[in-house]
Scaffold this active site. Structure first.
Site, short mmCIF file in Angstrom:
data_model
loop_
_atom_site.label_atom_id
_atom_site.label_comp_id
_atom_site.label_asym_id
_atom_site.label_seq_id
_atom_site.Cartn_x
_atom_site.Cartn_y
_atom_site.Cartn_z
N GLU A 1 3.72 -0.98 4.54
CA GLU A 1 2.37 -1.15 4.02
C GLU A 1 1.57 0.13 3.83
O GLU A 1 0.34 0.09 3.90
CB GLU A 1 1.59 -2.07 4.97
CG GLU A 1 1.27 -1.45 6.36
CD GLU A 1 2.27 -1.79 7.44
OE1 GLU A 1 3.41 -2.13 7.11
OE2 GLU A 1 1.91 -1.70 8.64
N GLU B 1 2.47 -7.33 2.88
CA GLU B 1 2.11 -5.91 2.84
C GLU B 1 0.67 -5.73 2.39
O GLU B 1 -0.03 -4.84 2.87
CB GLU B 1 3.06 -5.14 1.92
CG GLU B 1 4.54 -5.23 2.31
CD GLU B 1 4.80 -4.92 3.77
OE1 GLU B 1 4.11 -4.06 4.34
OE2 GLU B 1 5.70 -5.57 4.36
#
Ligand SMILES: [Zn+2]
Length: 844
Positions: A256, A290
């Site tokens: 992420e 994410e």
């Protein structure tokens, strides 16, 4: 932990200027990092790993530093506390570790190419630039990158590029952020762009080995996910852009990084015209996961890794909340019930498992926390309980307050409970700490005792477990209004059963909807009542019943033979979730039979009995316009038919293979694996095998590659198995990121198990050197333990792995997995005769 080892306690960085010169040809990185910040002591520490430090200056004066390899740091004397500026010149090798700054390899039209990307979580930013590499040490960053640039190549990072001067690419100053979220990548990339309603630029990037339309699905999901989160969190996306980048070599699923999320190709790019619905669901949830992190994790970050669950548990819940909102017809929570729920319930039942919140210091132990069953699945179930308890209005109000209070900073679990608890006017902390701080979960026993309906809780174990008298605050979610919302003691008596049954007019049930992290054991009276009304249960509740019965059998609270007898009742269900639970139980029966024995033949007949009518109904080829349930159920029944060696199915699959031999990738993705596996298992010769292996080397479609891997590893031929083992260490065929799937496939194949097991034991040192540094490494042990079920393999497993218990990051996994195999071996020994008799009873 006796003394703090955190370098942030000695120095608070405020701003970094990072210059990197990266050469793919010479595999060399040279860099200069300038850090300004506040020294809290006159000797500070700065993280670094594998860097060759050439010079360090403090406020412009060269200083002598000392190495502190144990802390992965250098110690630097500073003239005074307060504001200082450090400048560090260094070089570093560019290595193929999938950590730090690393190359990804791919082919376009036979030409080998590479792109450079990064992976810094958890503690690999220090391999790229010297830093206080701890989540709490948030700072701003100016990044400048030079590389052996070729015409047409591009470089992307967390923030937009501002200028290029003398071949150096400069990026805009970041917002305050943690080091592990810094990212960049460069190479010959293609991209597709769009803009959200609020003006955030969204982009998907991939190598040019892919068709342009393979980027479309991800772009649409990413855009709509960001729009959903901006609304749900009531907090704007904090950066100008959100890039999604597929990297050909990538260890985890996705990462992420703020503004530049990186993905395994399999989880981002897909052929919109031939990808299964299941794969599309998976890709969508990964993207939504994410992007949930862009707020939860990136904007507000856990203070230290012990609160990793704040990042992962939350994102794991939100991926379902988001996709359910943007694609309501997908019923994505059903996927939660068939994947996350059983994974969490299985692993969390083994004594020795860690709690969701756990103290950690050593980098290898931090990596070991990324346990998909606990910090992801169990943590998400924990938060699903919170959501059910407080409702979405309070959840959103609480989250907005949480983001407002901690944005561009850090938080702990207590901060979250306080924000959500205030919004819901509830003492959430005391409810949730029973789940967060304790490993395991309870079995709720519902029984009629002396005419009184009672519910008791006790920790549930599969295998040996020490009863530590743990108790949880369990949301009971009963269908009887008389039952309290929470069970807070070890037992509750609900009143006279006969009266309650009469008043409610339906069988007594607990954990309706299966959202509490607990299983239910009904006594014979209550279970018989439920089974008498089984068709009135929702599909999720039927799944839950089968799942709980299976777990109770594995925990030796009921006989596995009793579960076998239940299965035919569910075989006609058209619900995917029911078929999932059904075939999970059925699949587990394979361990009770020896390959090629009479008992196995009987089990194959049992599979045929379960699946034949459904195979007739659904057929071998997906139909246009069919329901999601039919699309998702077909693979379960085809798989059962092939295990059963159903003659019609074997012939149908063979025919499909023969007719499509020149374009196997073009077979419908949802059933392609079964066609390929049937061929390899039942008709294989070296020519077919070589054709498939060549296809694997050349294919760029990740889901086709996964099908080929899964099919090839089913070969019964010893010579071909040897061929497979031989490519394990050939990165040009099997990328290290995909090796575990190959190993697992051969190990699960009765004819290949010995060869795969010999390979991993002989070449463990090679494996450790190749993928040992990353957080997926321990899963090689997990997948091994998930397959073994004989006393011989248990003994061999112990002999090989027990000496490795002291290795940081491996100890808990080895101890847990030894218990997992031991309990399975005992179950098979004790119940084999009864289970096979129960199978025979159904078949006759
Ligand atoms: Zn995550």
């Amino acid at each position: 932990m006796t003394e703090s080892t955190h370098l942030y306690d000695l120095f608070h960085p405020a701003h970094y200027d990072i210059y990197l010169d990266i050469n793919r040809e010479t595999k060399q990185i040279s860099g200069k990092t300038t850090i300004t910040g506040d020294a809290l002591a006159t000797t500070i520490g700065i993280h670094q790993k594998f860097l060759k430090i050439q010079q360090v200056t403090v406020d412009g004066k060269a200083v002598t530093v000392t190495d502190d390899p144990a802390a992965e740091a250098i110690r630097i004397p500073v003239p005074q506390t307060g504001n200082v500026t450090l400048a560090i010149d260094y070089t570093a090798p560019l290595t193929d570790s999938m950590m730090g700054i690393y190359p990804s390899y791919y082919d376009v039209n036979g030409e080998q190419k590479q792109i450079i990307g990064t992976q810094f979580e958890t503690t690999a930013a220090r391999q790229a630039f010297p830093s206080i590499d701890e989540p709490e040490a948030k700072a701003t960053f100016d990044l400048a990158i030079k590389f052996d640039e070729q015409p047409g190549e591009m470089v992307i990072s967390n923030m937009p590029e501002t200028k290029v001067e003398a071949g150096v690419h400069y990026f805009d100053t970041t917002v305050k952020m943690s080091t592990y979220l810094i990212a960049f990548a460069f190479g010959d990339l293609q991209s597709k762009m769009t803009t959200t309603k609020s003006g955030v630029q969204v982009g998907v990037f991939a190598t040019k080995a892919h068709q342009a339309n393979e980027l479309d699905f991800a772009l649409d999901i990413a855009k709509r996910s960001i729009e959903f989160y901006e609304d749900f969190y009531q907090t704007p996306y904090p950066l100008p852009h959100s890039w999604q980048l597929a990297l050909p070599d990538f260890s985890a699923g996705a990462m992420e990084n703020w503004g530049l999320v990186t993905y395994r190709e399999a989880y981002l790019v897909l052929d919109p015209d031939n990808t299964s619905f299941e794969t599309k669901q998976r890709v969508a949830t990964v993207i939504a996961h994410e992007l949930a992190h862009q707020w939860f994790g990136d904007l507000v970050t856990m203070k230290w890794w012990d609160d990793l669950w704040l990042n992962e548990s939350f994102a794991n819940m939100m991926e379902y909340v988001a996709i359910d909102a943007i694609e309501p017809d997908w019923h994505i929570w059903e996927v939660f019930q068939t994947t996350e729920a059983p994974m969490a319930l299985q692993r969390d039942a083994t004594d020795g498992v860690q709690s969701v919140h756990v103290q950690v210091e050593d980098p290898a132990e931090i990596d070991a926390l990324f346990d998909s069953a606990i910090v992801y699945a169990k943590g998400a179930r924990m938060l699903v309980m919170v959501r059910a308890l407080i409702g979405d209005d309070a959840l959103r109000t609480g989250l907005k307050a949480y983001f407002d209070a901690h944005k561009f900073g850090n938080a702990t679990g207590a901060d979250l409970w306080s924000a959500l608890g205030t919004a819901a006017n509830m003492d959430l902390k005391s409810v949730m700490n029973s789940w967060l701080e304790q490993p395991g979960y309870p079995v709720l026993t519902a029984a009629v005792v002396d005419g009184q309906l009672t519910v008791t809780q006790q920790q549930f174990f599969i295998g040996d477990g020490t009863d530590a008298k743990r108790q949880w605050q369990v949301p009971l979610s009963s269908n009887y209004a008389e039952v309290p919302e929470l069970l807070t003691a070890s037992q509750v008596t609900l009143g006279t059963y006969a009266d309650l049954r009469q008043a409610n007019g339906q069988p007594f049930r607990l954990n309706v909807g299966n959202n509490s992290h607990a299983i239910v054991k009904y006594d014979d009276t209550l279970l018989a009542d439920i089974l008498d009304h089984i068709t009135e249960l929702t599909a999720i509740d039927q799944l839950q019943l089968l799942q709980d019965q299976r777990l109770l059998a594995e925990g030796r609270q009921i006989s596995y033979a009793d579960v076998v007898a239940l299965l035919p009742r569910f075989a006609a269900s058209e619900a995917t979730v029911v078929n999932d639970a059904l075939y999970q139980v059925a699949g587990n029966l394979k361990k009770f039979v020896t390959p090629d024995s009479d008992a196995e033949k009987q089990l194959q007949q049992f599979f045929d009995r379960l699946s034949a009518a459904q195979v007739d109904r659904l057929g071998w080829t997906p139909k246009a316009g069919e329901s999601n349930d039919d699309q998702l159920t077909r693979p379960y029944v085809l798989s059962a038919a092939l295990y059963a060696k159903n003659a019609q199915s074997v012939a149908a699959a063979h025919e499909l293979f023969t007719a499509n031999r020149d374009n196997l990738a073009g077979l419908p993705a949802a059933t392609r694996y079964y066609v390929l596996a049937n061929e390899v298992t039942n008709f294989s010769d070296a020519t077919v095998f070589d054709q498939l292996l060549t296809d694997y080397r050349q294919a760029t479609d990740a889901s086709y590659k996964a099908d080929l891997c899964a099919a090839l590893t089913t070969t019964p031929d010893a010579k071909l198995i040897a061929k497979l083992i031989a490519v394990f260490e050939d990165a040009a065929t099997v990328k290290p990121q995909d090796l575990r799937a190959w190993y697992r496939g051969v190990l699960a194949n009765a004819k290949g198990q010995q060869a795969a097991w010999d390979w991993i034991r002989q070449d463990w040192a090679w494996l450790e050197a190749t993928v040992g540094g990353d957080m997926e490494f321990t899963t090689f042990i997990t997948v091994t333990a998930a397959i073994f079920h004989t006393p011989e393999r248990l003994a061999e497993f112990k002999e090989f792995f027990e000496p490795k218990i002291p290795t940081p990051g491996l100890g808990r996994e080895i101890k847990m997995d030894t218990k997992v195999i031991a309990s399975r071996v005992a179950l098979v020994e004790d119940e084999k005769a009864a289970v096979n008799a129960a199978v025979a009873q159904v078949v006759q």
